[in-house]
Design a protein around this motif. Structure first.
Motif, mmCIF file in Angstrom:
data_model
loop_
_atom_site.group_PDB
_atom_site.id
_atom_site.type_symbol
_atom_site.label_atom_id
_atom_site.label_comp_id
_atom_site.label_asym_id
_atom_site.label_seq_id
_atom_site.Cartn_x
_atom_site.Cartn_y
_atom_site.Cartn_z
ATOM 1 N N SER A 101 51.500 43.996 34.054
ATOM 2 C CA SER A 101 52.460 44.456 35.063
ATOM 3 C C SER A 101 53.814 43.785 34.906
ATOM 4 O O SER A 101 54.843 44.326 35.299
ATOM 5 N N ASN A 196 52.591 52.281 33.701
ATOM 6 C CA ASN A 196 52.830 51.018 34.409
ATOM 7 C C ASN A 196 53.906 51.178 35.466
ATOM 8 O O ASN A 196 53.786 50.665 36.581
ATOM 9 N N ASP A 199 52.612 53.438 38.309
ATOM 10 C CA ASP A 199 51.569 52.698 39.017
ATOM 11 C C ASP A 199 50.510 53.635 39.613
ATOM 12 O O ASP A 199 49.837 54.361 38.893
#
Length: 449
Positions: A101, A196, A199
């Motif tokens: 992350s 990413n 999300d």
């Protein structure tokens, strides 16, 4: 308890691979002597029958009536590994980036991975230059190539094209070509970064990638553990059986020089890198990674060795799956230390035997070109010798004698390429450990077990 079970299974697999390798070398050597004896006694027809039954490449135009039993078994095994290279690389890298992350961490991992590759490549090229120049000065490369039959070479291309081709203009073409792994890495990185960023908005695709990755892992574990030792025996036996003594005699100096350089870097170079860069015990690394080196030697393909390398690095050397899933596929694509060593010594051999001047400056330029060319070398058997033509073209080594010497390299380079692959895959693993250690993503209890 689970760690002990995994280690026992890994040790059993390593033992089986070593036994298969030794049996293959023994039987292959016996076939070499049988071949030479039959040919010297004017019984070449008998060898032709044996070759057609066991070793002949049945895809060759002249092999319409051949059986090629060893060829078929070996090819089926390699095909089963190459079958999942593209989906494995794509899913593993995309998922690895999904789990990171922190974009700054991703940048650090990328920087450290490339730095590790460059450090090992620098020392590999220095070693190759020393060995090549020494062999030239001793006159070991002054071989007679006048009577060597010319064989088909490669047209060659600018090695910088690998940078342009890293970003594909057709996504479907990339996923149908095992030679476009660098493009797959780029797409996987982009896909992982986008997932990413979005999300929780992306759930289905992430789950799909996870499921595909699990299927691939299960399939590869079964293929490697159940059929790996058999395949190693078949591949090694066939490789040595199809080479006659006459192929090796003219370039014995090149073969021995390159082999010694590769073995030194494989057994000492990477051990020193692990010790100095991570402060870990290099003996443990060498012991655990040996079966990966043997597997790479047998298949002569970094791509085919990737599944076992990933399994060994994560389960036995303690590298986190996120780090291994990023560094190993990338290393398979751009980290070609063994290929670079082979290309430097081969280029010096060709230039020396063809009458060109060899200086330290020339070797430095050859090393730079070999480094760039090796980055674009496909992770497939025999690719390094083909890409070598790019280095020769760039250096201007193109007279008739140079072309004949290059043809000789193509004819006898298979055993060298096998050792080159071992060096490449072990280098990927060493860099993976270095990156994991620096990121506190290395389980030292697993490494030291």
């Amino acid at each position: 308890m689970n760690i002990k079970v995994k280690n026992n299974k890994a040790n059993d697999l390593a033992i089986k691979m070593v036994i298969s390798l030794l049996c293959g070398l023994t039987l292959g050597t016996l076939f070499i002597f049988l071949r030479e004896n039959l040919i010297s006694n004017e019984s070449s027809n008998t060898w032709t029958i044996i070759n057609n039954l066991l070793f002949q490449d049945i895809s060759a135009p002249e092999a319409t009536n051949a059986v090629g039993l060893f060829y078929i078994i070996g090819q089926l095994f390699i095909n089963s590994l190459q079958l999942v290279i593209i989906p494995m690389v794509f899913t593993s890298i995309a998922l690895a980036i999904c789990h990171i992350s922190d974009t700054r961490k991703l940048g650090r991992i990328s920087y450290k991975t490339i730095l590790g590759f460059l450090i090992t490549s620098l020392f590999a090229l220095i070693l190759a230059g020393i060995f090549g120049l020494t062999a030239h000065k001793l006159g070991l490369f002054n071989v007679n190539i006048a009577n060597i039959a010319s064989s088909e070479g490669s047209a060659g291309s600018n090695p910088l094209l690998v940078l342009v081709q890293a970003i594909p203009n057709n996504i479907t073409g990339v996923f149908t070509d095992n030679g476009r792994v660098l493009s797959v890495v780029f797409l996987a990185v982009v896909c992982g970064l986008c997932i990413n960023t979005l999300d929780d908005e992306i759930q289905v695709l992430k789950k799909l990638l996870q499921d595909i990755n699990k299927i691939i892992t299960t399939f590869l574990t079964f293929v490697i553990t159940k059929f790996g030792p058999i395949a190693i025996f078949v591949l090694i036996t066939r490789t040595f059986a199809i080479y006659g003594i006459d192929h090796l005699k003219p370039a014995l100096a090149y073969v021995l020089t390159t082999t010694i350089a590769l073995l030194i870097f494989l057994t000492i170079g990477y051990g020193l890198f692990i010790m100095l860069a991570t402060r870990l015990n290099p003996i443990i690394f060498i012991k655990k990674i040996s079966k990966v080196a043997l597997f790479g030697f047998s298949t002569s393909s970094s791509a085919a060795t990737l599944p076992l390398n990933t399994k060994t690095v994560t389960e036995e050397l303690g590298v986190s799956k996120d780090i291994a899933s990023f560094t190993l596929p990338l290393g398979m694509t751009i980290n070609m230390n063994g290929t670079a060593i082979m290309q430097v010594i081969a280029a010096v051999f060709i230039a020396s035997s063809a009458g060109y001047d060899i200086t330290i400056g020339n070797i430095a330029l050859i090393s730079l070109l070999a480094l760039i060319a090796s980055i674009g070398t496909p992770a497939a058997p025999g690719a390094g010798a083909i890409i070598l033509f790019t280095v020769l073209t760039s250096m201007g080594y193109q007279n008739d004698a140079a072309i004949l010497a290059y043809s000789l390299i193509l004819a006898i380079n298979r055993p060298v390429e096998m050792l080159v692959t071992s060096l490449n895959v072990v280098g990927d693993a060493a860099t993976s450990i270095y990156v994991a250690k620096s990121e506190n993503a290395l389980d030292e209890s697993i490494y030291n077990n």
